[in-house]
Enzyme design. Structure first.
Site, PDB file in Angstrom:
ATOM      1  N   HIS A   1       0.796  -1.351  -0.037  1.00 62.52           N
ATOM      2  CA  HIS A   1       0.110   0.002  -0.133  1.00 62.52           C
ATOM      3  C   HIS A   1       0.755   1.343  -0.097  1.00 62.52           C
ATOM      4  O   HIS A   1       0.520   2.121  -0.855  1.00 62.52           O
ATOM      5  CB  HIS A   1      -0.776  -0.080   1.202  1.00 62.52           C
ATOM      6  CG  HIS A   1      -1.719   1.104   1.280  1.00 62.52           C
ATOM      7  ND1 HIS A   1      -3.170   0.973   0.927  1.00 62.52           N
ATOM      8  CD2 HIS A   1      -1.716   2.539   1.843  1.00 62.52           C
ATOM      9  CE1 HIS A   1      -3.814   2.185   1.189  1.00 62.52           C
ATOM     10  NE2 HIS A   1      -2.763   3.270   1.495  1.00 62.52           N
ATOM     11  N   GLU A   2       1.821   1.338   0.909  1.00 58.91           N
ATOM     12  CA  GLU A   2       2.830   2.453   1.106  1.00 58.91           C
ATOM     13  C   GLU A   2       3.667   2.534  -0.329  1.00 58.91           C
ATOM     14  O   GLU A   2       3.957   3.790  -0.602  1.00 58.91           O
ATOM     15  CB  GLU A   2       3.354   2.257   2.332  1.00 58.91           C
ATOM     16  CG  GLU A   2       2.629   2.484   3.346  1.00 58.91           C
ATOM     17  CD  GLU A   2       1.787   3.681   3.600  1.00 58.91           C
ATOM     18  OE1 GLU A   2       2.232   4.819   3.115  1.00 58.91           O
ATOM     19  OE2 GLU A   2       0.649   3.507   4.286  1.00 58.91           O
TER      20      GLU A   2
ATOM     21  N   ASP B   1      -7.296   7.790   2.618  1.00 55.92           N
ATOM     22  CA  ASP B   1      -6.909   8.440   1.555  1.00 55.92           C
ATOM     23  C   ASP B   1      -8.090   8.848   0.584  1.00 55.92           C
ATOM     24  O   ASP B   1      -8.264   9.734  -0.004  1.00 55.92           O
ATOM     25  CB  ASP B   1      -6.190   7.311   0.600  1.00 55.92           C
ATOM     26  CG  ASP B   1      -4.957   6.858   1.256  1.00 55.92           C
ATOM     27  OD1 ASP B   1      -4.239   7.735   1.982  1.00 55.92           O
ATOM     28  OD2 ASP B   1      -4.492   5.731   1.115  1.00 55.92           O
TER      29      ASP B   1
ATOM     30  N   HIS C   1       1.819   4.457  -2.928  1.00 57.64           N
ATOM     31  CA  HIS C   1       2.024   5.852  -2.646  1.00 57.64           C
ATOM     32  C   HIS C   1       3.403   6.559  -3.045  1.00 57.64           C
ATOM     33  O   HIS C   1       3.632   7.433  -3.662  1.00 57.64           O
ATOM     34  CB  HIS C   1       1.557   6.467  -0.991  1.00 57.64           C
ATOM     35  CG  HIS C   1       0.348   6.019  -0.780  1.00 57.64           C
ATOM     36  ND1 HIS C   1      -0.760   6.725  -1.320  1.00 57.64           N
ATOM     37  CD2 HIS C   1      -0.093   5.477   0.233  1.00 57.64           C
ATOM     38  CE1 HIS C   1      -1.754   6.118  -0.676  1.00 57.64           C
ATOM     39  NE2 HIS C   1      -1.551   5.633   0.367  1.00 57.64           N
TER      40      HIS C   1
END
Length: 325
Positions: A174-175, A252, A178
């Site tokens: 997930h990170e 988000d 980003h």
């Protein structure tokens, strides 16, 4: 009481609590009486009476228009967050109250804390001093200040509450989503730090700091930030499949929805909606429970579709980044 002690200064903090816009709502019958009495008292002050009224608020848009007219409050002063010079001086002020390394580069700290308020900087220096004391250091140095900056930006690290390996794996991807988009997107703010150590309420965090003072944003910059916001969820879909996506993208989505809504309704960045602006607050219909909405159903549908389209395009651009970067 003030008239008996002239000359004097009256300061009203959070004036929006007593000076909010008047309404015909029956739910708060005393609110209008309060603002009416305040307006009447301010009209009673003559120029030579020796009473100066100051007030502060973070919600200027909530104030009654009659309160802001000349004769009541003649001048308005907007206090913006400090610029780089101001932040440097604030750092020097609070560091002077600590035992610190004289080689600390306050210019570097000021450039790396864009958007920080004076309270944020005070908190950062205090956190650095506490960290130095916990580390048995004799003075505060750059290492402690950079640790404190990350704590202010991302929240406290919860190193003793590390999730299981499966959760860590999902959080890492997930990170990474980003991070990839922020790193490769031209108009996104520069990447500062990425972690999957839980901080605050988040299982991971991708921090960024603007490269310079921000006075306005271009459409391309806003779209870049939206791409970054949407990238975490799409990364989960690409790696684990649609059935394995998590709730980690809730924040988000909330931020992306707010940004897309402002782009369409406030910033005039939608070709179909145009430059007309739409206020979030609906008009008071006069009965308290009844609200009058001046947006037609057709226009509301167009706005909703444009907001959805902006967010959907952000998902498509992330997939492009993954395939071609």
């Amino acid at each position: 009481a003030a008239k008996a002690r002239v000359p004097c200064v009256i300061f009203i903090d959070e004036i929006d609590s007593v000076g909010a816009k008047r309404s015909s709502s029956q739910m708060h019958p005393y609110a209008n009486q309060t603002i009416n009495q305040l307006l009447a008292e301010m009209d009673g002050f003559d120029k030579n009476e020796g009473i100066i009224i100051l007030a502060a608020t973070n919600r200027r848009d909530y104030l009654d228009s009659a309160l802001l007219r000349p004769g009541r409050f003649d001048s308005e002063i907007h206090i913006a967050p400090p610029d780089v010079r101001g932040r440097k001086e604030i750092f020097e002020l609070y560091l002077s109250k600590t035992i610190h390394d004289k080689t600390i580069d306050t210019e570097y700290l000021a450039k790396g804390t864009t958007g920080f308020t004076g309270a944020d900087i005070e908190n950062m220096v205090n956190q650095a001093a506490l960290y130095a004391a916990q580390s048995n250091a004799t003075l505060v140095d750059m290492k402690h200040l950079e640790w404190a900056r990350d704590k202010v930006l991302m929240g406290p690290a919860k190193k003793f509450k590390i999730p299981d390996s499966e959760t860590n794996n999902i959080t890492a991807y997930h990170e990474a989503g980003h991070t990839i988009v922020r790193y490769f997107t031209k108009d996104a703010d520069p990447l500062h730090k990425v972690t999957i150590v839980p901080r605050g309420q988040a299982l991971g965090f991708t921090a960024h700091i603007p490269a310079k003072e921000v006075y306005g944003r271009t459409k391309s910059q806003l779209l870049a930030e939206m791409d970054v916001m949407m990238a975490g969820r799409v990364a989960e879909e690409q790696i684990f499949g649609i059935e394995k996506v998590t709730t980690g993208a809730a924040s988000d989505f909330s931020q992306a929805t707010k940004l897309a809504t402002n782009m369409v309704k406030q910033f005039g960045m939608s070709d179909k909606v145009g430059t007309r602006t739409f206020q979030d607050d609906e008009q008071d219909g006069g009965v308290g429970f009844v609200r009058v909405n001046n947006i037609s159903p057709a226009m509301q549908e167009t706005i909703d579709l444009e907001i959805k389209q902006l967010m959907h395009v952000g998902l498509i651009r992330f997939i492009y980044h993954c395939k071609f970067n």
